[in-house]
Design an enzyme around this catalytic site. Structure first.
Site, PDB file in Angstrom:
ATOM      1  CB  CYS A 124      -4.201  -3.134   0.432  1.00 21.39           C
ATOM      2  SG  CYS A 124      -4.934  -4.395  -0.414  1.00 21.39           S
ATOM      3  CG  HIS A 273      -1.728  -1.567  -2.582  1.00 23.53           C
ATOM      4  ND1 HIS A 273      -1.196  -2.702  -2.572  1.00 23.53           N
ATOM      5  CD2 HIS A 273      -3.205  -1.681  -2.881  1.00 23.53           C
ATOM      6  CE1 HIS A 273      -2.238  -3.537  -2.692  1.00 23.53           C
ATOM      7  NE2 HIS A 273      -3.309  -3.102  -3.052  1.00 23.53           N
ATOM      8  CG  ASN A 304      -3.697  -6.426  -4.549  1.00 21.51           C
ATOM      9  OD1 ASN A 304      -3.060  -6.417  -3.565  1.00 21.51           O
ATOM     10  ND2 ASN A 304      -4.740  -5.757  -4.873  1.00 21.51           N
TER      11      ASN A 304
END
Length: 348
Positions: A124, A273, A304
């Site tokens: 990420c 993020h 996500n």
């Protein structure tokens, strides 16, 4: 006789993001569909993560295809041609071939000529890692423009029976063109890792363990079941990740602000993020971010998407008018490794 000297390399004094683009798969997976896989509720998923739906890629929406679509938009916004791109960096953990790097296929399809192209695996934080590399390439003189892509097909690595992760992950691609600038457009990237916590987020099995070492050696990897049994998936210790992200990543975000000489009230946007809405809210509080600063909350509709989440959220904020071209934005990515990267950037 004097020692010959290597000719010095000169690059741009500064770099900035010139264009951003995203691609979101067509198929929408609402929480109601997830409830067919796990014993949960829409209210539980929303309260725990902030997610209402996510996008999952179809058979034709490969890592390469999504990347090409996102990159095309970024190139157009930057106002350059593909043959001006001097480097292609793809951040991904879900391109399932060990080699060749998917970046080479993407570069060829876009028409980037012989530009160097390579993949990075920083989960990420991948977009932030790629941004730092691109900034160095431009200021170091090895490229005029660099294409940075964050792309994931995390649906391929999602265990639908795992109540702790089945509702989290989505697919998509985000891209940015980084190029020369007359003024600083990318602050110091504060990045790092903590390998002592490498098992907090990880793939459940190595490929050779999943298929058996003998099968792997003999090229029999396709002889597995329907993709839900032996096929590796992502696992996560949610509470450990939450605590680390809330307490440690707020410090990293503040370091990025300090390194850029910017205070929170001078920001035009905060683009973290898209991991979890509660983590975002905790970071806002820790940073004492004024209510006037818009915050990316793309996770509600996208889930996500790991390396793709920051550029996807950036594109949405610019298209919706929440953030404006020329605004200063604080970005921060964090994930498996554990790895992280944060910086203040000028929005394209």
């Amino acid at each position: 006789m004097s020692q010959p000297q290597i000719k010095p390399v000169t690059g741009a004094r500064y770099a900035r993001i010139h264009g951003v683009g995203g691609y979101r798969p067509v198929r929408v997976i609402p929480n109601s569909e997830v409830l067919n896989w796990i014993d949960s509720s829409d209210e539980w998923i929303r309260s725990r993560s902030g997610i209402a739906e996510r996008r999952w890629a179809g058979p034709e929406e490969s890592v390469a295809e999504m990347s090409v679509q996102a990159a095309g938009k970024a190139i157009a916004q930057a106002g350059i041609s593909p043959d001006q791109i001097g480097g292609v960096i793809v951040a991904t953990v879900s391109h399932l071939k060990q080699t060749p790097a998917i970046a080479t296929e993407i570069a060829e399809r876009l028409g980037c000529g012989t530009a160097p192209a390579f993949d990075i695996s920083a989960a990420c934080a991948g977009f932030g890692y790629g941004l730092s590399l691109a900034d160095g390439m431009i200021r170091g003189g090895s490229a005029g423009y660099v294409l940075v892509i964050g792309v994931e097909r995390l649906s391929d690595l999602t265990d639908r029976s795992d109540r702790s992760t089945a509702f989290i992950f989505g697919d998509g691609a985000g891209a940015a063109i980084v190029g020369p600038s007359d003024t600083p457009g990318i602050g110091k990237v504060v990045w790092g890792s903590d390998g002592s916590q490498k098992d907090v987020i990880s793939q459940t099995q190595a490929w050779d363990t999943a298929f058996g070492k003998e099968d792997a050696v003999n090229g029999l990897g396709e002889a597995h079941d329907d993709g839900r049994g032996k096929w590796p998936a992502l696992r996560m210790e949610g509470q450990s990740v939450f605590r680390w992200a809330v307490w440690e990543m707020a410090k990293v975000a503040q370091q990025a602000l300090d390194a850029a000489g910017i205070t929170a009230d001078q920001l035009g946007a905060f683009i973290p993020h898209q991991a979890n809405m509660r983590i975002t809210d905790a970071m806002i509080k820790a940073l004492k971010l004024p209510e006037s600063v818009p915050v990316a909350r793309d996770i509600t509709e996208t889930g996500n998407t790991s390396a793709a989440s920051i550029p996807l959220a950036m594109e949405r904020m610019l298209e919706s008018g929440e953030a404006r071209s020329g605004d200063l934005a604080l970005i921060i990515g964090f994930g498996a490794g554990l790895v992280y990267a944060a910086a203040v950037v000028t929005l394209p």
